[in-house]
Design a protein around this motif. Structure first.
Motif, PDB file in Angstrom:
ATOM      1  N   VAL A 100      -2.233  -4.174   1.923  1.00  0.00           N
ATOM      2  CA  VAL A 100      -1.773  -3.216   2.919  1.00  0.00           C
ATOM      3  C   VAL A 100      -2.473  -3.479   4.246  1.00  0.00           C
ATOM      4  CG1 VAL A 100      -1.590  -0.775   3.507  1.00  0.00           C
ATOM      5  CG2 VAL A 100      -1.320  -1.503   1.130  1.00  0.00           C
ATOM      6  N   ILE A 101      -1.672  -3.605   5.297  1.00  0.00           N
ATOM      7  CA  ILE A 101      -2.198  -3.822   6.638  1.00  0.00           C
ATOM      8  C   ILE A 101      -1.802  -2.618   7.475  1.00  0.00           C
ATOM      9  CG2 ILE A 101      -2.106  -5.267   8.709  1.00  0.00           C
ATOM     10  CD1 ILE A 101      -1.158  -6.734   5.398  1.00  0.00           C
ATOM     11  N   THR A 102      -2.805  -1.943   8.013  1.00  0.00           N
ATOM     12  CA  THR A 102      -2.553  -0.763   8.830  1.00  0.00           C
ATOM     13  C   THR A 102      -3.227  -0.919  10.187  1.00  0.00           C
ATOM     14  OG1 THR A 102      -4.515   0.426   8.060  1.00  0.00           O
ATOM     15  CG2 THR A 102      -2.481   0.746   6.802  1.00  0.00           C
ATOM     16  N   TRP A 108      -1.859   3.876  -3.271  1.00  0.00           N
ATOM     17  CA  TRP A 108      -1.228   3.359  -4.482  1.00  0.00           C
ATOM     18  C   TRP A 108      -0.881   1.880  -4.306  1.00  0.00           C
ATOM     19  CZ3 TRP A 108       2.936   0.752  -6.161  1.00  0.00           C
ATOM     20  CH2 TRP A 108       3.156   0.732  -7.534  1.00  0.00           C
ATOM     21  N   LEU A 109      -0.267   1.523  -3.183  1.00  0.00           N
ATOM     22  CA  LEU A 109       0.101   0.129  -2.930  1.00  0.00           C
ATOM     23  C   LEU A 109      -1.126  -0.774  -2.974  1.00  0.00           C
ATOM     24  CD1 LEU A 109       2.633   0.609   0.011  1.00  0.00           C
ATOM     25  CD2 LEU A 109       3.198  -0.073  -2.327  1.00  0.00           C
ATOM     26  N   ILE A 144      12.172   4.145  -2.631  1.00  0.00           N
ATOM     27  CA  ILE A 144      11.804   2.863  -3.218  1.00  0.00           C
ATOM     28  C   ILE A 144      10.720   3.084  -4.272  1.00  0.00           C
ATOM     29  CG2 ILE A 144      10.887   0.554  -2.747  1.00  0.00           C
ATOM     30  CD1 ILE A 144      13.393   0.978  -1.127  1.00  0.00           C
ATOM     31  N   ASP A 145      10.907   2.500  -5.435  1.00  0.00           N
ATOM     32  CA  ASP A 145       9.868   2.445  -6.456  1.00  0.00           C
ATOM     33  C   ASP A 145       9.178   1.090  -6.261  1.00  0.00           C
ATOM     34  OD1 ASP A 145       8.423   1.837  -8.834  1.00  0.00           O
ATOM     35  OD2 ASP A 145       9.652   3.270  -9.951  1.00  0.00           O
ATOM     36  N   TYR A 146       8.001   1.107  -5.654  1.00  0.00           N
ATOM     37  CA  TYR A 146       7.341  -0.141  -5.266  1.00  0.00           C
ATOM     38  C   TYR A 146       6.872  -0.959  -6.462  1.00  0.00           C
ATOM     39  CZ  TYR A 146       7.818   1.194  -0.458  1.00  0.00           C
ATOM     40  OH  TYR A 146       8.359   1.523   0.765  1.00  0.00           O
TER      41      TYR A 146
END
Length: 190
Positions: free
Chosen positions: A76-78, A68-69, A29-31
């Protein structure tokens, strides 16, 4: 699949599920392309990417993607992945983000018209039904073209629309590098 220029859109990406689906379909995937695609479909309110990370590793192969995201328009949720030993004595890793995604979808439902849910996990059927009851359309992006299919039938049936990930490969996929040609070129130059 209908999109409306003034509709408010939110994206929810189950990172491990989307990664597995892409790999099964043989594309990455190219986000940036993914984000741009849906920015052009309506008013993108939020793009969230969920994944679990191994805490005890010095380097995580997913860390560059996460960084990057985070810098390029995604929230981003981690959370830490949990290691455990199964009943057969094998080490396993568990990193389920379903609860976090569910809560966030319920919280944003009053503020959006359309949710794009990137997962095939049937556990999301109940939350899809809940946000639909608030007037929100839900499109599920996954694949039926892989073997085995990555999309649970109950989730597909509950969604307003289903978008086949395999059909998006040419739009959001990254071009494959031809390593054999590069390796041959290095050998000839060396």
């Amino acid at each position: 699949m209908a999109f409306y220029p003034d509709e408010r859109i939110a994206m929810f990406i189950d990172g491990s599920n989307l990664y597995s689906s892409g790999k099964t379909l043989d594309f990455d995937i190219d986000y940036k392309k993914l984000l741009d695609l849906f920015k052009n479909k309506g008013r993108l309110i939020q793009a969230k990417y969920y994944t679990a990370l191994l805490d005890h590793e010095d380097y995580s192969p997913i860390r560059p993607l996460i960084d990057w995201l985070d810098y390029n328009g995604f929230h981003v949720i981690t959370k830490p992945a949990k290691s455990y030993t199964d009943r057969d004595g094998r080490n396993r890793v568990k990193g389920n983000m379903d609860i976090e995604m569910t809560i966030d979808m319920l919280n944003i439902a009053p503020h959006v018209d359309h949710i794009l849910l990137f997962t095939g996990d049937g556990d999301f059927k109940a939350v899809v039904e809940a946000v639909q009851s608030k007037g929100v359309r839900v499109s599920v992006i996954s694949t039926l073209k892989s073997r085995p299919a990555m999309l649970a039938d109950e989730l597909r049936r509950q969604a307003n629309d289903f978008i086949e990930l395999a059909d998006m490969g040419k739009i959001i996929g990254r071009p494959k590098r031809d390593y054999s040609t590069e390796d041959e070129q290095e050998y000839e130059d060396g």
